[in-house]
Design a protein around this motif. Structure first.
Motif, PDB file in Angstrom:
ATOM      1  N   LEU A 151     -63.053 -69.121  64.717  1.00 54.56           N
ATOM      2  CA  LEU A 151     -63.327 -68.260  65.862  1.00 54.56           C
ATOM      3  C   LEU A 151     -63.666 -66.838  65.433  1.00 54.56           C
ATOM      4  O   LEU A 151     -63.109 -66.317  64.458  1.00 54.56           O
ATOM      5  CB  LEU A 151     -62.115 -68.215  66.802  1.00 54.56           C
ATOM      6  N   PRO A 153     -63.022 -63.104  65.946  1.00 53.70           N
ATOM      7  CA  PRO A 153     -61.859 -62.398  66.508  1.00 53.70           C
ATOM      8  C   PRO A 153     -62.180 -61.563  67.743  1.00 53.70           C
ATOM      9  O   PRO A 153     -61.314 -61.367  68.597  1.00 53.70           O
ATOM     10  CB  PRO A 153     -61.393 -61.503  65.351  1.00 53.70           C
ATOM     11  N   ARG A 156     -63.751 -64.339  70.481  1.00 55.13           N
ATOM     12  CA  ARG A 156     -62.881 -65.517  70.531  1.00 55.13           C
ATOM     13  C   ARG A 156     -63.677 -66.797  70.789  1.00 55.13           C
ATOM     14  O   ARG A 156     -63.143 -67.785  71.273  1.00 55.13           O
ATOM     15  CB  ARG A 156     -61.782 -65.341  71.588  1.00 55.13           C
ATOM     16  N   ILE A 224     -53.878 -70.311  68.741  1.00 52.28           N
ATOM     17  CA  ILE A 224     -54.629 -69.575  67.732  1.00 52.28           C
ATOM     18  C   ILE A 224     -53.773 -69.382  66.484  1.00 52.28           C
ATOM     19  O   ILE A 224     -52.585 -69.076  66.572  1.00 52.28           O
ATOM     20  CB  ILE A 224     -55.066 -68.198  68.273  1.00 52.28           C
ATOM     21  N   ASP A 226     -53.651 -66.920  63.333  1.00 50.62           N
ATOM     22  CA  ASP A 226     -54.250 -65.637  62.972  1.00 50.62           C
ATOM     23  C   ASP A 226     -53.241 -64.792  62.203  1.00 50.62           C
ATOM     24  O   ASP A 226     -52.036 -65.078  62.187  1.00 50.62           O
ATOM     25  CB  ASP A 226     -54.706 -64.899  64.238  1.00 50.62           C
TER      26      ASP A 226
END
Length: 413
Positions: A151, A153, A156, A224, A226
């Motif tokens: 993805l 950032p 998204r 997500i 991250d």
């Protein structure tokens, strides 16, 4: 400097003749594809790249029909039967580096009879992210096999390089045809990214929602992976990420949101007059389970932490469902209580008074007193809209009095 133009032309012609010598003569019912493979940014040719020809496109049905390679100068030639859509995938990985060195490049074409196409494939520098452990969701004990997407950032949305959407998992393309493990994700090097985890296969570029069916309920789940400053890898680098840890973190957020909703509903019900001592005890137990889950999470015991979160989610879900059903049942029960109150008021008035007028007046007075007591003591009466409540009350009393007035005459007759 020696002119390499004639040598390159000879290489292309030799490649074409080699293909024709190993393929049935198709005449004009084929498309010739001449391709070059180079590095994005520098323009340097990438020798010996892999070339994969697929029928269809990545978002739909896809089947491998041909696998070949570019020559040492980064050139390749193909002859494809006309009348079909093809996805031509070009990729290269240096076996001496730990990660995938380039993001695959895909171009989709439609093969026309007698056509001749010149295609340039520019490969972005890439790296590898290996996802260890398993994907867990507190909402279900049987999630579908996950799909992993790279993805952007900021937006998204799922990254897309040309016709290649960066999503991976137990898919025919890219993982199966590129001989990658299901948990191997190819990512762009030098570009920040996040990883979206989806439990299901119905996923499209730019869409974060994936669905699966659990019983008769349609559930949408994703989370997500991250870092605070996002992932950023160098060319050919490989890193490992623990899926179980991020699954537990996602589950913890999910349970906390649900418990906050339940706490808000309990506060509303108490303001409406419901007595919820038992429900508050159940909510307190849910908070205890969350604290235990956080303890195990801090200790690195992810499986124990998830087990506590799963238990807390089940308890909170059942409690929320019960609170919703409680209010609905209380609302419905009002329309059963009103006729009973009207009958009680009429019976009392008929027992203590003789005249018809006095009986009716007494019935109204007693009924009003019973309504007041019900309104103060029974929460269901306060959640019914006032016009509906008073209309139903009046209709109940008039109906009961009418029946009591007609019934003696009917019995005498």
């Amino acid at each position: 400097m020696r002119n390499r133009g004639p040598l390159l032309l000879i290489s292309v012609l030799l490649a074409i003749s080699l293909i024709l010598s190993h393929s049935p003569a198709l005449g004009n019912e084929s498309t010739i594809v001449l391709g070059t493979v180079s590095e994005r940014g520098t323009g340097d040719r990438i020798p010996n790249a892999h070339v994969l020809v697929l029928v269809g496109h990545q978002e739909g049905y896809i089947r491998k029909v041909l696998e070949t390679g570019a020559n040492s100068s980064g050139y390749f030639a193909l002859e494809l039967p006309a009348g079909s859509n093809y996805s031509i995938c070009v990729y290269y990985d240096n076996p001496l580096t730990p990660g995938f060195d380039y993001v695959p490049s895909v171009k989709t074409i439609y093969a026309l009879s007698g056509a001749r196409l010149n295609l340039s494939f520019e490969l972005y520098e890439g790296a590898s992210l290996l996802l260890d452990g398993e994907v867990l969701f507190v909402e279900t004990a049987y999630p579908e096999k996950p799909v992993f997407a790279v993805l952007d950032p900021e937006s998204r949305e799922i990254m897309k390089f040309g016709d290649f959407t960066l999503k991976f998992g137990e898919l025919d393309f890219p993982n199966k045809y590129l001989e990658l493990d299901p948990n191997h994700v190819i990512v762009p090097a030098g570009i920040p990214f996040m990883i979206g985890v989806y439990s299901g296969s119905e996923i499209s570029a730019g869409n974060l929602d994936v669905i699966w069916y659990s019983g008769s309920n349609l559930i949408s789940q994703s989370f997500i992976i991250d870092r605070p400053d996002h992932f950023l890898l160098e060319k050919g680098e490989t890193i490992h990420v623990d899926l179980t840890e991020f699954s537990v973190l996602n589950g913890l957020s999910t349970v906390k949101r649900l418990v906050s909703e339940v706490q808000f509903i309990i506060r509303e019900r108490k303001e409406e007059g419901f007595y919820l001592a038992l429900e508050e005890q159940r909510l307190s137990r849910t908070y205890s389970l969350i604290h235990e889950a956080e303890y195990f999470l801090n200790q690195g015991e992810f499986e124990f932490s998830f087990a506590k979160l799963r238990e807390a989610y089940t308890e909170a879900s059942d409690l929320k469902r019960w609170l919703d059903e409680m209010r609905i049942e209380a609302y419905r029960s009002v329309f059963l209580i009103l006729p009973f109150l009207a009958l009680t008021a009429s019976a009392i008035s008929f027992l203590f008074f003789e005249g018809r007028s006095m009986k009716v007046i007494a019935a109204f007075v007693v009924f009003l007193l019973l309504l007041l007591a019900t309104y103060l003591l029974y929460p269901g009466s306060r959640i019914v809209e006032a016009p509906i409540f008073f209309g139903a009350s009046l209709a109940s009393l008039i109906s009961v009095l009418s029946v009591l007035a007609v019934l003696p005459m009917f019995m005498r007759g």
